[in-house]
Design an enzyme around this catalytic site. Structure first.
Site, PDB file in Angstrom:
ATOM      1  CE  LYS A   1      38.750-126.659  46.866  1.00 33.36           C
ATOM      2  NZ  LYS A   1      37.993-127.887  47.155  1.00 33.36           N
TER       3      LYS A   1
ATOM      4  CE  LYS B   1      30.516-127.118  44.410  1.00 33.86           C
ATOM      5  NZ  LYS B   1      29.886-128.355  44.179  1.00 33.86           N
TER       6      LYS B   1
ATOM      7  CE  LYS C   1      36.400-122.726  40.163  1.00 31.15           C
ATOM      8  NZ  LYS C   1      36.579-124.128  40.548  1.00 31.15           N
TER       9      LYS C   1
HETATM   10  P1  AMP Z   1      33.298-128.996  42.107  1.00 30.85           P
HETATM   11  O1  AMP Z   1      32.122-128.155  42.412  1.00 30.85           O
HETATM   12  O2  AMP Z   1      34.587-128.300  42.417  1.00 30.85           O
HETATM   13  O3  AMP Z   1      33.204-130.379  42.642  1.00 30.85           O
HETATM   14  O4  AMP Z   1      33.292-129.145  40.523  1.00 30.85           O
HETATM   15  C1  AMP Z   1      32.527-130.114  39.837  1.00 30.85           C
HETATM   16  C2  AMP Z   1      32.682-129.969  38.335  1.00 30.85           C
HETATM   17  O5  AMP Z   1      32.195-128.699  37.913  1.00 30.85           O
HETATM   18  C3  AMP Z   1      34.129-130.067  37.831  1.00 30.85           C
HETATM   19  O6  AMP Z   1      34.143-130.768  36.604  1.00 30.85           O
HETATM   20  C4  AMP Z   1      34.512-128.630  37.626  1.00 30.85           C
HETATM   21  O7  AMP Z   1      35.516-128.484  36.653  1.00 30.85           O
HETATM   22  C5  AMP Z   1      33.191-128.038  37.147  1.00 30.85           C
HETATM   23  N1  AMP Z   1      33.128-126.600  37.458  1.00 30.85           N
HETATM   24  C6  AMP Z   1      33.088-126.028  38.696  1.00 30.85           C
HETATM   25  N2  AMP Z   1      33.040-124.682  38.590  1.00 30.85           N
HETATM   26  C7  AMP Z   1      33.038-124.400  37.251  1.00 30.85           C
HETATM   27  C8  AMP Z   1      32.976-123.180  36.501  1.00 30.85           C
HETATM   28  N3  AMP Z   1      32.931-121.986  37.093  1.00 30.85           N
HETATM   29  N4  AMP Z   1      32.989-123.284  35.138  1.00 30.85           N
HETATM   30  C9  AMP Z   1      33.028-124.484  34.527  1.00 30.85           C
HETATM   31  N5  AMP Z   1      33.078-125.666  35.183  1.00 30.85           N
HETATM   32  C10 AMP Z   1      33.084-125.631  36.529  1.00 30.85           C
END
Ligand code: AMP
Ligand code: TRP
Length: 344
Positions: free
Chosen positions: A123, A209, A206
């Site tokens: 990041k 968002k 990955k």
């Molecule tokens: P975040 O959007 O970074 O707050 O992620 C929230 C949750 O979604 C966390 O448990 C991440 O590990 C999961 N997550 C985010 N992106 C992915 C992805 N591409 N594949 C699987 N899990 C994801």
């Protein structure tokens, strides 16, 4: 007995997890995290789910957008099936104990540990000098989120494994330094076919968002047309699907689409491959698009319905926060006592 229970015989099993309101929800969030939060909701174990707004501001968030995204993420949890009478659902900033415990953990965690965190490196990028201090300390706040509830299990996607391991390091050092067994050794729960959903444009990245290309991800607010179009355009190789699951190993784009299919249809990858092995993408992609639309479109419709009543969303968050505080406050008080704070 689960690993978490074996490692923490003195602790009541409890699940905690969080998602940042830093943009719209993606299919990665849904399959890697939210859907699995819901599976745990009915397991008889107490479940606590948080909209981590204080994590979101470690990178710039427009205040109006942050408010909207916090409500939208809450609507997403509810639309996907989270029942606020069965789980505790709240936004992090309404429970100030998170920030208070995070400060204590800032004083427990070592700089060397933080320097190894791959999410910070990703990041912050090349310009780490310009990153906020909060982004650097982010994993200590995440440890506070989890340990403030003595959570024993944390369902997350693969990318959060290192942060949950750091949480264990912080708990172990705190327990060791103060000669106590106060904090549990939390277990990450990383299960299912979609622990790492990849970008639809690049099978080595990955799904995120924050990817500048909207075509790289499926947003939970996408309508049926948008979902079908993104899947039709998803990058693949020219070969048909292999006939055996092992044939997916060197084909990241094909593997990703099969994993998504397996997770959405709640089947194993082996079962899916028994069905679709050998098919051309021109046949498989429409099947996947139909499945994705059938599963996701009702959630996006429900989300929009919840968003029509933001006051009800705010009421649910406030109620969740007051229930969360009842658990958090005594654990923070005891931590202050252990550390030697007068008046705790
Ligand atoms: P975040 O959007 O970074 O707050 O992620 C929230 C949750 O979604 C966390 O448990 C991440 O590990 C999961 N997550 C985010 N992106 C992915 C992805 N591409 N594949 C699987 N899990 C994801
Ligand atoms: N860091 C997590 C992510 O970006 C979000 C998060 C914050 C979290 N606190 C948490 C996840 C506590 C699990 C438990 O995905």
């Amino acid at each position: 007995m689960s690993e978490a229970a074996q490692n923490n015989p003195a602790f009541t099993p409890r699940v905690f997890s969080g998602i940042q309101p830093s943009g719209g929800l993606t299919l990665g969030n849904y399959l890697g995290a939210m859907k699995r939060f819901l599976d745990m909701q009915g397991s008889g174990i107490e479940t606590i789910y948080c909209v981590v707004d204080m994590h979101a501001i470690t990178v710039w968030q427009d205040p109006e957008a942050l408010r909207k995204q916090t409500r939208e993420l809450t609507a997403g949890y509810l639309a996907a099936g989270l029942d606020p009478t069965k789980s505790i659902l709240f936004n992090q900033s309404q429970v100030p104990e998170h920030a208070q415990l995070a400060w204590i953990f800032n004083c427990v965690a070592r700089l060397g540990w933080m320097n190894r965190m791959t999410q910070f490196k990703d990041k912050a990028g090349k310009n780490a000098e310009k990153a906020s201090l909060g982004l650097y300390a982010y994993p200590a706040l995440m440890a506070a989120d989890i340990l403030l509830y003595h959570a024993t299990q944390v369902p997350v996607g693969e990318d959060q494994k290192q942060h949950v391991e750091l949480t264990r390091d912080i708990a172990a050092k705190f327990n060791h330094d103060y000669g106590t067994e106060f904090f549990p050794m939390t277990e990450p729960v990383i299960e299912g076919a979609a622990t790492r959903v990849m970008s639809l444009r690049d099978g080595s990245k990955k799904m995120s968002k924050s990817d500048p290309s909207d075509a790289s991800r499926i947003n939970m607010t996408d309508d049926a047309d948008a979902i079908a179009k993104k899947i039709r355009k998803a990058k693949t190789d020219p070969e048909p699907l292999p006939s055996e699951p092992a044939g997916l190993a060197e084909r990241p784009e094909a593997r990703n689409l099969v994993n998504i299919y397996a997770a959405l249809s709640e089947q194993s990858v082996d079962a899916v491959m028994a069905d679709v092995g050998g098919k051309a993408f021109s046949e498989f992609k429409p099947m996947l698009a139909d499945l994705a639309v059938a599963k996701l479109a009702p959630i996006s419709t429900e989300m929009a319905r919840y968003m029509e009543d933001p006051a009800e969303i705010d009421r649910i968050l406030a109620d969740g926060a007051s229930r969360a505080r009842k658990i958090a406050a005594p654990i923070l008080k005891k931590t202050y006592e252990i550390v030697g704070m007068v008046g705790a």
